[in-house]
Design an enzyme around this catalytic site. Structure first.
Site, PDB file in Angstrom:
ATOM      1  N   GLU A  41       0.833  -1.200   0.000  1.00  0.00           N
ATOM      2  CA  GLU A  41       0.000   0.000   0.000  1.00  0.00           C
ATOM      3  C   GLU A  41       0.874   1.258   0.000  1.00  0.00           C
ATOM      4  O   GLU A  41       0.548   2.248  -0.650  1.00  0.00           O
ATOM      5  CB  GLU A  41      -0.924   0.016   1.233  1.00  0.00           C
ATOM      6  CG  GLU A  41      -1.844  -1.178   1.328  1.00  0.00           C
ATOM      7  CD  GLU A  41      -1.279  -2.327   2.164  1.00  0.00           C
ATOM      8  OE1 GLU A  41      -2.070  -3.032   2.801  1.00  0.00           O
ATOM      9  OE2 GLU A  41      -0.041  -2.525   2.175  1.00  0.00           O
ATOM     10  N   CYS A  79      -2.471  -2.141   7.396  1.00  0.00           N
ATOM     11  CA  CYS A  79      -2.071  -1.909   8.780  1.00  0.00           C
ATOM     12  C   CYS A  79      -2.329  -0.448   9.110  1.00  0.00           C
ATOM     13  O   CYS A  79      -2.642   0.366   8.237  1.00  0.00           O
ATOM     14  CB  CYS A  79      -0.593  -2.258   8.982  1.00  0.00           C
ATOM     15  SG  CYS A  79       0.551  -1.076   8.228  1.00  0.00           S
TER      16      CYS A  79
END
Length: 153
Positions: A85, A111
């Site tokens: 990401e 996360c």
């Protein structure tokens, strides 16, 4: 031969399939993750998890987290890898691609570190396949009104 529309994957299946392919480029020993940024049903950028450019990969030198016995989901800073990401957002910035209002497809629920980047990048929707236990992500996404959608395999 006549093409049947039912044979075509949905947009979510299509982009998640590409995400799965991107994950095969991962250099992480513990987890292969891919990410695809999409806007208007067009791919903006892709990213996968692994060491930064010009830094030896874990497949070459071993996993720092394994060596230090760091449990999954803890002490993210004790890793030479960049999350998928993060990499997709970094690659978009590197190439001058605007991501505000984009949709993110990723292998795993982001996360909390990646979630902060996703929120500040203006990404409004995140589709993912596999869970990742990070309650802070859920809390921040809810407050920032980022839609988090789990796609069933």
């Amino acid at each position: 031969m006549t093409e049947h529309l039912s044979d075509r994957p949905s947009w979510n299946e299509y982009f998640m399939g590409i995400c799965d392919l991107v994950a095969t480029r991962s250099t992480c020993i513990r987890r292969n993750v891919g990410a695809v940024l999409v806007k208007g049903k067009r791919i903006l950028c892709t990213g996968y998890n692994g060491a930064p450019a010009k830094v030896p990969h874990c497949r070459e030198v071993g996993c720092l987290r394994v060596q230090l016995n760091v449990p999954s989901g803890e002490n993210h800073e004790l890793c030479r890898g960049v999350h998928a990401e993060q990499n997709v957002i970094i690659q978009a910035a590197y190439h001058g691609i605007q991501v505000n209002g984009a949709v993110l497809y990723c292998s795993n629920q982001p996360c909390s570190i990646c979630s902060k980047m996703i929120i500040n990048a203006g990404i409004k929707t995140v589709y993912y396949k596999d869970g990742y236990n990070d309650p802070l992500t859920l809390d921040m996404f809810e407050k920032a009104r980022v839609e988090l959608i789990r796609l069933e395999p």
